[in-house]
Scaffold this active site. Structure first.
Site, short mmCIF file in Angstrom:
data_model
loop_
_atom_site.label_atom_id
_atom_site.label_comp_id
_atom_site.label_asym_id
_atom_site.label_seq_id
_atom_site.Cartn_x
_atom_site.Cartn_y
_atom_site.Cartn_z
N CYS A 37 6.01 11.60 -8.20
CA CYS A 37 5.65 12.66 -9.15
C CYS A 37 4.65 12.10 -10.16
O CYS A 37 4.93 11.11 -10.83
CB CYS A 37 6.89 13.17 -9.87
SG CYS A 37 6.48 14.45 -11.06
N HIS A 72 0.82 -1.22 0.00
CA HIS A 72 0.00 0.00 0.00
C HIS A 72 0.85 1.27 0.00
O HIS A 72 0.36 2.34 0.33
CB HIS A 72 -0.95 0.00 1.21
CG HIS A 72 -2.06 -1.00 1.09
ND1 HIS A 72 -2.86 -1.38 2.14
CD2 HIS A 72 -2.50 -1.71 0.01
CE1 HIS A 72 -3.75 -2.28 1.73
NE2 HIS A 72 -3.55 -2.51 0.45
P1 OAD Z 1 -7.55 -2.53 10.44
O1 OAD Z 1 -7.62 -1.30 11.27
O2 OAD Z 1 -8.68 -2.82 9.52
O3 OAD Z 1 -7.37 -3.82 11.38
C1 OAD Z 1 -6.38 -3.89 12.35
C2 OAD Z 1 -6.50 -5.25 13.03
O4 OAD Z 1 -5.46 -5.35 13.98
C3 OAD Z 1 -7.82 -5.45 13.79
O5 OAD Z 1 -8.37 -6.71 13.43
C4 OAD Z 1 -7.40 -5.44 15.26
O6 OAD Z 1 -8.16 -6.36 16.05
C5 OAD Z 1 -5.97 -5.93 15.18
N1 OAD Z 1 -5.11 -5.44 16.27
C6 OAD Z 1 -5.16 -4.27 16.96
N2 OAD Z 1 -4.18 -4.20 17.86
C7 OAD Z 1 -3.47 -5.34 17.74
C8 OAD Z 1 -2.31 -5.87 18.39
N3 OAD Z 1 -1.67 -5.20 19.34
N4 OAD Z 1 -1.86 -7.07 18.00
C9 OAD Z 1 -2.50 -7.79 17.03
N5 OAD Z 1 -3.59 -7.35 16.39
C10 OAD Z 1 -4.06 -6.14 16.73
O7 OAD Z 1 -6.15 -2.47 9.65
P2 OAD Z 1 -5.67 -3.31 8.37
O8 OAD Z 1 -6.24 -4.67 8.36
O9 OAD Z 1 -4.21 -3.15 8.29
O10 OAD Z 1 -5.28 0.69 3.44
O11 OAD Z 1 -6.34 -2.47 7.22
C11 OAD Z 1 -6.04 -2.79 5.89
C12 OAD Z 1 -5.99 -1.55 5.04
O12 OAD Z 1 -7.18 -0.77 5.25
C13 OAD Z 1 -4.88 -0.59 5.40
O13 OAD Z 1 -3.65 -0.92 4.82
C14 OAD Z 1 -5.39 0.71 4.87
C15 OAD Z 1 -6.81 0.62 5.34
O14 OAD Z 1 -7.76 1.32 4.63
C16 OAD Z 1 -5.05 1.82 2.76
O15 OAD Z 1 -4.97 2.92 3.29
C17 OAD Z 1 -4.94 1.61 1.30
#
Ligand code: OAD
Length: 246
Positions: free
Chosen positions: A126, A118
């Site tokens: 640019c 991402h």
């Molecule tokens: P999310 O915010 O959707 O999910 C984060 C996950 O991490 C959740 O399931 C939490 O339960 C878990 N979590 C929180 N704290 C934790 C810890 N200490 N240890 C283990 N797990 C924990 O984030 P992503 O799945 O990364 O994309 O989201 C995917 C994409 O959505 C991101 O890359 C971003 C976003 O929109 C873009 O911006 C393109």
């Protein structure tokens, strides 16, 4: 249903692909996206994370990412990031880390073979000459736009994959997932494709799928093994156990 009791072992010649999400950086102090106090609650996606947002209000989008870049100077990798360096040190070329995170905590911990699917906060792109530039000098961390050093474009954009844009290096990602023996996800909710769909590719190619997350992700039922908890607390011991025979 995933297995939560049987202890797993990973051989030193296994091919391992790890996919990380915002949860792995949560214990370093970076907000996740979908928690009740997450980034997308305070900053609606359509305001800051689409190509249309950038066209409509460049200053707002720029300021949002500048704030996040400044935060990188205040946070440190945590034991979960460090555990992945330990796996890479054991497996060397048989290890690939795919991250959805745009922070730089994996590389600061010492991970080397990383794909930032991402994009990366540290980089700017640019839209005219398509050059990609590192911008993490303190003098660049203001509300002022940064001009392209190679052409006459006055405003570089964040090198971030926004909604409606294609993730980076998908071909390499798919190939590595198809070829791996173990597919491990850490700290990701399973809401965003194509990252969330990689588990299906891994499973259909015969890999053992392992999840480490604070809560059950959306695709929980697809995992062979699932470990619930904070990655920084549980991953170091898990890694030690997984590799205890190798
Ligand atoms: P999310 O915010 O959707 O999910 C984060 C996950 O991490 C959740 O399931 C939490 O339960 C878990 N979590 C929180 N704290 C934790 C810890 N200490 N240890 C283990 N797990 C924990 O984030 P992503 O799945 O990364 O994309 O989201 C995917 C994409 O959505 C991101 O890359 C971003 C976003 O929109 C873009 O911006 C393109």
């Amino acid at each position: 249903m995933p297995n939560i009791h049987i202890m797993l072992r990973i051989n030193s010649d296994a091919k391992v692909v790890v996919l990380t999400g915002a949860g792995i950086s949560a214990e370093s102090g970076i907000k996740t996206f979908r928690a009740s106090d997450g980034l997308w609650e305070e900053h609606p996606i359509e305001d800051v994370a689409t190509p249309y947002a950038w066209k409509k209000n460049q200053q707002l989008v720029w300021n949002f990412y500048q704030q996040r870049r400044k935060q990188l100077l205040e946070v440190q990798p945590n034991p979960a990031h460090e555990s992945l360096v330990n796996i890479e040190n054991k497996l060397i070329d048989n290890f690939l880390l795919i991250t959805q995170n745009v922070d730089d905590l994996h590389s600061r911990a010492g991970s080397k073979n990383i794909i930032h699917m991402h994009g990366e906060l540290r980089l700017l792109r640019c839209e005219e000459c398509l050059g990609i530039f590192d911008m993490m000098e303190d003098t660049h961390l203001t509300d002022d736009f940064v001009a392209c050093p190679e052409c006459d474009n006055e405003r570089l954009r964040p090198h971030i994959v926004w909604f409606h844009e294609m993730p980076l290096q998908l071909q390499e990602i798919n190939q590595a997932v198809e070829e791996c023996d173990f597919f491990i996800t850490i700290g990701t909710s399973g809401h965003v494709t194509p990252a969330a769909g990689l588990i299906y590719l891994a499973k259909s190619s015969g890999a053992t799928c392992i999840g480490v997350n604070l809560e059950h992700p959306l695709n929980y039922d697809e995992y062979d093994h699932f470990y619930q908890g904070k990655a920084g607390e549980i991953l170091p011991n898990l890694v030690e156990n997984w590799f205890s025979n190798s």
